[in-house]
Design an enzyme around this catalytic site. Sequence first.
Site, PDB file in Angstrom:
ATOM      1  CG  HIS A 207      -2.103   0.856   1.162  1.00  0.00           C
ATOM      2  ND1 HIS A 207      -2.078   2.121   0.646  1.00  0.00           N
ATOM      3  CD2 HIS A 207      -3.382   0.638   1.557  1.00  0.00           C
ATOM      4  CE1 HIS A 207      -3.284   2.661   0.737  1.00  0.00           C
ATOM      5  NE2 HIS A 207      -4.101   1.767   1.284  1.00  0.00           N
TER       6      HIS A 207
ATOM      7  CD  GLU B  25      -2.892   1.332  -2.610  1.00  0.00           C
ATOM      8  OE1 GLU B  25      -3.370   0.258  -2.181  1.00  0.00           O
ATOM      9  OE2 GLU B  25      -3.491   2.424  -2.529  1.00  0.00           O
TER      10      GLU B  25
END
Length: 320
Positions: free
Chosen positions: A185, A290
Amino acid sequence: MERSKKPAAIPVSPVQPSPQVVISDDNSQVSARLSTGESVDILFHGATVISWKSANGRENLFLSSKAVLDGSKPVRGGIPLVFPVFGPPNKEHPTGLLPQHGFARTSRWEYLGKSSSESSSLPTSRGDSSVKLDFGLQDSMVPGAQWNYQFSLVYSVTLNQDSLQTSLVVRNTGPTNYDFQILFHSYLAVDDISHTTVSGLESAGFVDKVQGAAKTEAAGKPISISSEMDRVYTTPAEHAITVLERESGRYEISRDTLQDVVVWNPWTEKSKGMADFGPEDGYKKMLCVEAGSVSAWNTLEAGDTWEGGQRIRVLQEGDA
C-alpha cells in the site's frame, strides 16, 4: 641483477564503508543508511516502511502528520503491508472475521537481520550499493487473528541507491490449503497532485470503487487525478508503471508476480473523514500506487511457497 622495468605496484583500494543499520532505543524500528546518503526507516509494527529518502534528503514517501506510530492502529502513510485480505472481507469467506486489509499491518514483526551487496572493486566506489532488511511473521505471533491457518511470512525491504524494493514470501506451513491476497500500500510523495499523472495503465481495464465497484473499460490515456480516486487495475506484471510530475518521470514501479495496481487518492471530503490524515490538504502531496494481487484469490497448497514483490525507482531526485 635488477630488472630494468619493475612491475608497477598493485593499488590497494581503501576499505569502503558499509551501510549503517541501527535499531531504535525503544526497539520500535530499524533504520538503514547507505554511505551515499540514501535511507529507510521501518517500524516493527506492521513492518511498515515510514520513510525512504534519496541521497539529497528528499522524502519519497508520504506519511500523514497525524499518523499513529505507537502500534495501536495501522500507520497512515509509508508502505503498509496488506495480507491476507484486501479491503473489507466478505463475511462468507474464511477471512470474514478479519479486520479490513488483514492483520499483517497491525502485527509486530520479528527483525531477522540485514545483508548487503558486495562493494564495487573500482576505486571510485563509495561503499556497498544496497542493504536488505528482513522481517518475519508466523501464525503463532498473531494470537486471536481469527484466521485458522498456519503460515510463515518473510518480508524483505531492500534499499538501493536509486530504488526501494519490497518483497514477500508466503509459506503454507500447515496441512490445509488456503486463499490469500497481498498488496504493498505505497503512499508516494508528490509535489502537487494537480500536476501528477500515471502512465503504463492506458490499456488496462479497472474496477472503480468510487462508482460502486463498476467494471470500466480501459481509458486509453494516462491517469490524472482531479477528484477522489480508488481504482483497481489489472495488467500484466511485466508492464512498468510511471508516475510523472509536470510530464517528467518521478517514479517507475516494476512488479514481480503482482498483476494488480491500485491507484488511490482520498481527495477533499474523504481525507477530512479520516482522523489520522493530515495535514488537511495532505491529499495534494500524495498518491497511492499500490502493487498487489487482489482482484482474485491466490490459493496456496499445503507446504507450498508464494513470492511476489515490487521495485520503486526514483527517476528524478529534485530538491530536498
